[in-house]
Design an enzyme around this catalytic site. Structure first.
Site, short mmCIF file in Angstrom:
data_model
loop_
_atom_site.label_atom_id
_atom_site.label_comp_id
_atom_site.label_asym_id
_atom_site.label_seq_id
_atom_site.Cartn_x
_atom_site.Cartn_y
_atom_site.Cartn_z
N LYS A 52 0.84 -1.20 0.00
CA LYS A 52 0.00 0.00 0.00
C LYS A 52 0.88 1.26 0.00
CE LYS A 52 -3.65 -2.63 2.22
NZ LYS A 52 -4.33 -3.03 3.46
N GLN A 96 -4.08 -1.73 9.68
CA GLN A 96 -4.02 -3.07 9.08
C GLN A 96 -4.58 -4.10 10.07
OE1 GLN A 96 -3.00 -3.71 5.83
NE2 GLN A 96 -3.76 -5.77 6.22
N ASP A 119 -10.63 2.65 4.36
CA ASP A 119 -10.87 1.21 4.29
C ASP A 119 -12.37 0.90 4.27
OD1 ASP A 119 -8.81 -0.57 3.89
OD2 ASP A 119 -8.14 -0.56 5.98
#
Ligand code: NAD
Length: 292
Positions: A52, A96, A119
């Site tokens: 990412k 994450q 997200d």
């Protein structure tokens, strides 16, 4: 049979974003800034975060990686998120997952400002997605799958889509997106899970099958109708002494057997994975544009 090349489609999306970012920079506008938080040293999580950050660097986004050790107190993590929520330079925040057991993922997700939740895991964004509101940040993997269908002009209207897996991050949101009155969309959707009976019979009725359960090579050739579109979301590390890293990545579809029967199929790796990153970058760009 055609391969749905996620790597190629993701590159096209990233190339467009790179131009858009350069245009913003050239006109003195803010460029997107993604802050990623990694807790602990899980190999897969480290790899995901690294890719990412790499994508950010490639297309001219600013990125900040904050790495805590796996003993970090939940409160410390929440304070960091609050700091990032208030930091005007930061457009998108991602934490994450999974997190160590002593940290509540629910608390962490809900502490991220919905305006920076690239997200798309915050309940506010999930609610907006269900309502089909444009402001919603749609979680990266289902969003990536929708972009893959869109860019490759895969017909979805009126098709029967069967999704195997009902997780909050893949199966459940994808079922909503595919059933929306949108393009792509307008599918009749069946969501299957670990308690589903007659899964094979259901899959055999599918025009589109999305395998998102995390069981390597689960979807076999006798579960797939001739000409179906097959999307493989699975990523499992399987030990492989022949590989430099000691493992290889295996999807949820028995690719070699299933592929000849399909109209389109995604490979693993190189299918949904790169699309997830492209979707995250699109979300971060959108967060930047909307906040500035
Ligand atoms: P999860 O473990 O949260 O959920 C798995 C789902 O599969 C559950 O809903 C369960 O009911 C269902 N399931 C399990 N066994 C089943 C069976 N035998 N028959 C039918 N249904 C069954 O998984 P997740 O987080 O959605 O991830 C699924 C897979 O996708 C994993 O391999 C994960 O690594 C991968 N993944 C890939 C990406 C990507 O970017 N490509 C992103 C997220 C997840």
């Amino acid at each position: 049979m055609q391969i749905l090349n996620g790597k190629k489609t993701a590159k096209e999306i990233l190339d467009t974003l790179e131009i858009d970012v350069a245009q913003r920079a050239a006109t003195g506008k803010k460029v997107p800034h993604l802050a990623a938080i990694l807790v602990g040293n899980d190999g897969a999580s480290e790899t995901y975060v690294a890719s990412k950050v790499k994508a950010c660097n490639q297309i001219g986004f600013i990125s900040t990686l904050i790495h805590f050790d796996d003993k970090v107190a939940e409160q410390r993590l929440l304070e960091k998120i609050e700091e990032l929520n208030e930091d005007m330079s930061v457009d998108g925040i991602l934490v994450q997952l999974p997190l160590p057991a002593h940290i509540s993922e629910k608390k962490v997700i809900e502490s991220i400002s919905p305006l920076k939740d690239v997200d798309g895991f915050h309940p506010e964004n999930i609610g907006r997605m269900v309502l089909g509101e444009e402001e919603a940040f749609i979680s990266a993997t289902p969003h990536g799958i929708m972009l893959l269908l869109e860019h490759n002009k895969i017909p979805t209207k009126g098709k029967h889509a069967v999704i195997i897996g009902r997780s909050h991050i893949v199966g459940r949101p994808l079922s909503i997106l595919l059933s929306n009155n949108s393009k792509p969309g307008n599918c009749t959707v069946t969501v299957c899970h670990s308690k589903t009976i007659n899964l094979k019979e259901i899959c055999l009725q599918a025009d589109i099958i999305v395998a998102a359960l995390g069981v390597p090579k689960f979807l076999k050739v006798d579960m797939v109708k001739e000409g179906a579109v097959v999307i493989d979301v699975g990523i499992t590390r399987v030990p492989d002494a022949g590989k430099k890293k000691g493992y290889r990545i295996v999807g949820d579809v028995d690719f070699d057997e299933v592929a000849p029967k399909c109209s389109y199929i995604t490979p693993v790796p190189g299918g949904v994975g790169p699309m997830t990153i492209a979707a995250l970058m699109k979300n971060t760009f959108k967060a930047c544009v909307e906040r500035n």
